[in-house]
Design a protein around this motif. Structure first.
Motif, PDB file in Angstrom:
ATOM      1  N   UNK A 100       0.815  -1.222   0.000  1.00 38.21           N
ATOM      2  CA  UNK A 100       0.000   0.000   0.000  1.00 38.21           C
ATOM      3  C   UNK A 100       0.843   1.264   0.000  1.00 38.21           C
ATOM      4  N   UNK A 101       0.301   2.317  -0.590  1.00 39.79           N
ATOM      5  CA  UNK A 101       0.872   3.657  -0.458  1.00 39.79           C
ATOM      6  C   UNK A 101       0.175   4.331   0.717  1.00 39.79           C
ATOM      7  N   UNK A 102       0.944   4.722   1.729  1.00 36.88           N
ATOM      8  CA  UNK A 102       0.398   5.287   2.955  1.00 36.88           C
ATOM      9  C   UNK A 102       0.819   6.750   3.067  1.00 36.88           C
ATOM     10  N   UNK A 103      -0.145   7.632   3.265  1.00 36.61           N
ATOM     11  CA  UNK A 103       0.117   9.059   3.462  1.00 36.61           C
ATOM     12  C   UNK A 103      -0.516   9.473   4.782  1.00 36.61           C
ATOM     13  N   UNK A 104       0.294  10.024   5.692  1.00 33.01           N
ATOM     14  CA  UNK A 104      -0.189  10.446   7.010  1.00 33.01           C
ATOM     15  C   UNK A 104      -0.227  11.966   7.066  1.00 33.01           C
ATOM     16  N   UNK A 105      -1.372  12.490   7.471  1.00 36.13           N
ATOM     17  CA  UNK A 105      -1.577  13.927   7.601  1.00 36.13           C
ATOM     18  C   UNK A 105      -1.830  14.215   9.080  1.00 36.13           C
ATOM     19  N   UNK A 106      -0.944  15.018   9.692  1.00 38.84           N
ATOM     20  CA  UNK A 106      -0.976  15.217  11.138  1.00 38.84           C
ATOM     21  C   UNK A 106      -1.112  16.692  11.474  1.00 38.84           C
ATOM     22  N   UNK A 107      -2.101  17.017  12.306  1.00 41.06           N
ATOM     23  CA  UNK A 107      -2.232  18.374  12.806  1.00 41.06           C
ATOM     24  C   UNK A 107      -1.254  18.608  13.941  1.00 41.06           C
ATOM     25  N   UNK A 108      -0.392  19.603  13.788  1.00 43.15           N
ATOM     26  CA  UNK A 108       0.681  19.830  14.762  1.00 43.15           C
ATOM     27  C   UNK A 108       0.421  21.036  15.656  1.00 43.15           C
ATOM     28  N   UNK A 109      -0.712  21.696  15.488  1.00 41.62           N
ATOM     29  CA  UNK A 109      -1.040  22.852  16.328  1.00 41.62           C
ATOM     30  C   UNK A 109      -2.096  22.494  17.350  1.00 41.62           C
ATOM     31  N   UNK A 110      -3.037  23.416  17.538  1.00 47.77           N
ATOM     32  CA  UNK A 110      -4.128  23.168  18.479  1.00 47.77           C
ATOM     33  C   UNK A 110      -5.392  22.810  17.708  1.00 47.77           C
ATOM     34  N   UNK A 111      -6.374  22.287  18.426  1.00 44.55           N
ATOM     35  CA  UNK A 111      -7.635  21.900  17.800  1.00 44.55           C
ATOM     36  C   UNK A 111      -8.426  23.104  17.317  1.00 44.55           C
ATOM     37  N   UNK A 112      -8.026  24.313  17.698  1.00 49.20           N
ATOM     38  CA  UNK A 112      -8.718  25.522  17.254  1.00 49.20           C
ATOM     39  C   UNK A 112      -8.143  26.076  15.948  1.00 49.20           C
ATOM     40  N   UNK A 167      -3.622  13.854  15.123  1.00 48.59           N
ATOM     41  CA  UNK A 167      -3.188  15.125  15.681  1.00 48.59           C
ATOM     42  C   UNK A 167      -4.368  16.029  15.989  1.00 48.59           C
ATOM     43  N   UNK A 168      -4.115  17.328  15.981  1.00 52.01           N
ATOM     44  CA  UNK A 168      -5.138  18.309  16.338  1.00 52.01           C
ATOM     45  C   UNK A 168      -5.244  19.366  15.247  1.00 52.01           C
ATOM     46  N   UNK A 169      -6.461  19.689  14.855  1.00 54.08           N
ATOM     47  CA  UNK A 169      -6.709  20.722  13.840  1.00 54.08           C
ATOM     48  C   UNK A 169      -8.205  20.917  13.699  1.00 54.08           C
ATOM     49  N   UNK A 170      -8.558  22.012  13.021  1.00 46.14           N
ATOM     50  CA  UNK A 170      -9.917  22.235  12.523  1.00 46.14           C
ATOM     51  C   UNK A 170      -9.768  22.194  11.009  1.00 46.14           C
TER      52      UNK A 170
END
Length: 395
Positions: A128-140, A165-168
């Motif tokens: 599989x091709x795996x791409x991870x998208x991670x929020x590195x800030x706050x949930x706001x 991670x955390x993001x809006x």
């Protein structure tokens, strides 16, 4: 339930989630698709497409606030798969399926380009091709993203998109599967508490192309994923599956629209969800349109919800719109029920502890969706996540 028709039929807003059924004579054929956010008025919550969504929680995503930052990207790619970025002015980004709501239109315009996963034609990927998208800030933090998955003609590939991670996060995901190609796509929403994810996944299938798409939603305060499928030639085949587990205070919403506009195409939709905890809320809306020119269509959609505790609510709304009687089959089924105490008693009577018995019942509920995920590492991680949800939700 299988439905046979001899004349054009519209079945709209047949709710299985509580409340009286509603008849809506609008056709999904008239749905707006546009890259311009101005073509989508800011929703008030009274619109059919938004009536279940807690709009206040979406915050700046409805107003197009600029990105606070970008999501961190990491990947594991088999040989031959390319991961590249393209700028906002690249004409390629206007050739993919168009956004279907205000948030996804903002995502397409505010992302300043797109991340593109390309599988070359005739490639046969073993990994599989795996791409991870991670929020590195706050949930706001408001973050916009556009991801494109393109699979060349007669290729075969598996692509996994993981979100954590955390993001809006407001997103547009464009999926283009070439003639004769086959794609297994798995999208996992495993966000931290308080995060928001609102996305449109637009799928376009070529002649005799196939997609097996699985949406997995476990984390975040609010997750709203709209998945659409369009066919550009006969012989297309779409398997759309979903697995979701909502805990206390979570809102998880999955909307699907399969637009059968070509003859002799097939679609199957199977979504299953479990809920536990006060104010846990899930929404599933399945729309299927069979246009007059789509003779030979074979379609069916299924939604099942398992309520594990008091205070949780599941809304399930299957919609079927048929403009021709020359079809192979069309139908839907939907049900919401409580945890079966008789099954629990049966297992306990045979010496299985209560916690283990509950785990077995819930895993059995999800097993047909989990088994269709062909990536062992992803499947095992999801089983562990479901077990963690069960353990965390117990008093």
């Amino acid at each position: 339930m299988t439905e046979s028709v001899l004349a054009p039929v519209v079945v709209k807003e047949h709710s299985h989630g509580g409340g009286a059924p509603v008849v809506d004579v609008r056709s999904r054929a008239d749905s707006v698709r546009s890259f311009d956010p101005a073509d989508f008025p800011r929703p008030s919550g009274r619109e059919e497409d938004w009536r279940f969504t807690p709009l206040d929680t979406l915050g700046g995503l409805l107003d197009g606030e600029p990105s606070a930052h970008r999501l961190s990207v990491s990947s594991e790619l088999p040989d031959g798969v390319e991961l590249r970025t393209v700028g906002a002015d690249d004409p390629f980004l206007r050739s993919v399926p168009a956004p279907v709501d205000r948030v996804s239109a903002f995502a397409a315009t505010r992302s300043e380009g797109a991340l593109v996963v390309s599988v070359p034609k005739e490639a046969q990927l073993d990994e599989p091709a795996v791409v991870r998208l991670t929020g590195t800030g706050s949930a706001a933090d408001v973050v916009w993203g556009h991801v494109v998955v393109e699979v060349g003609a007669f290729a075969k590939a598996t692509v996994v998109l993981e979100h954590d991670g955390a993001a809006r996060y407001g997103a547009e995901v464009s999926v283009v599967v070439g003639d004769g190609a086959s794609l297994e796509l798995v999208s996992v929403q495993g966000w931290d508490d308080g995060s928001v994810h609102a996305a449109h996944h637009g799928v376009r299938l070529g002649r005799d192309a196939r997609i097996s798409s699985t949406q997995v939603t476990l984390g975040g305060e609010l997750v709203r994923v709209v998945e659409t499928v369009e066919y550009t030639g006969p012989g297309g085949d779409a398997e759309l599956r979903g697995l979701y587990f909502a805990d206390s205070g979570q809102h998880q919403e999955h909307r699907l629209f399969v637009d059968h506009s070509q003859p002799n195409c097939r679609s199957r939709v199977t979504y299953k969800g479990a809920l536990q905890g006060e104010s846990a809320h899930t929404v599933w809306v399945g729309d299927v349109l069979i246009r007059a020119e789509a003779g030979g269509t074979d379609t069916y959609e299924l939604n099942r919800n398992l309520i594990l505790t008091d205070g949780a609510r599941a809304d399930s709304v299957p919609n079927l719109e048929i403009e021709t009687g020359e079809i192979e089959g069309a139908g839907h089924a939907s049900a919401t029920g409580r945890f079966d105490d008789e099954q629990l008693f049966y297992l306990q009577a045979r010496g299985i502890p209560e916690d283990e018995a509950r785990r077995l019942v819930v895993q059995g509920f999800f097993v047909d969706v989990l088994q269709k995920i062909t990536v062992p590492a992803v499947r095992e991680r999801l089983i562990a996540a479901i077990e963690a949800e069960l353990a965390g939700g117990r008093a």
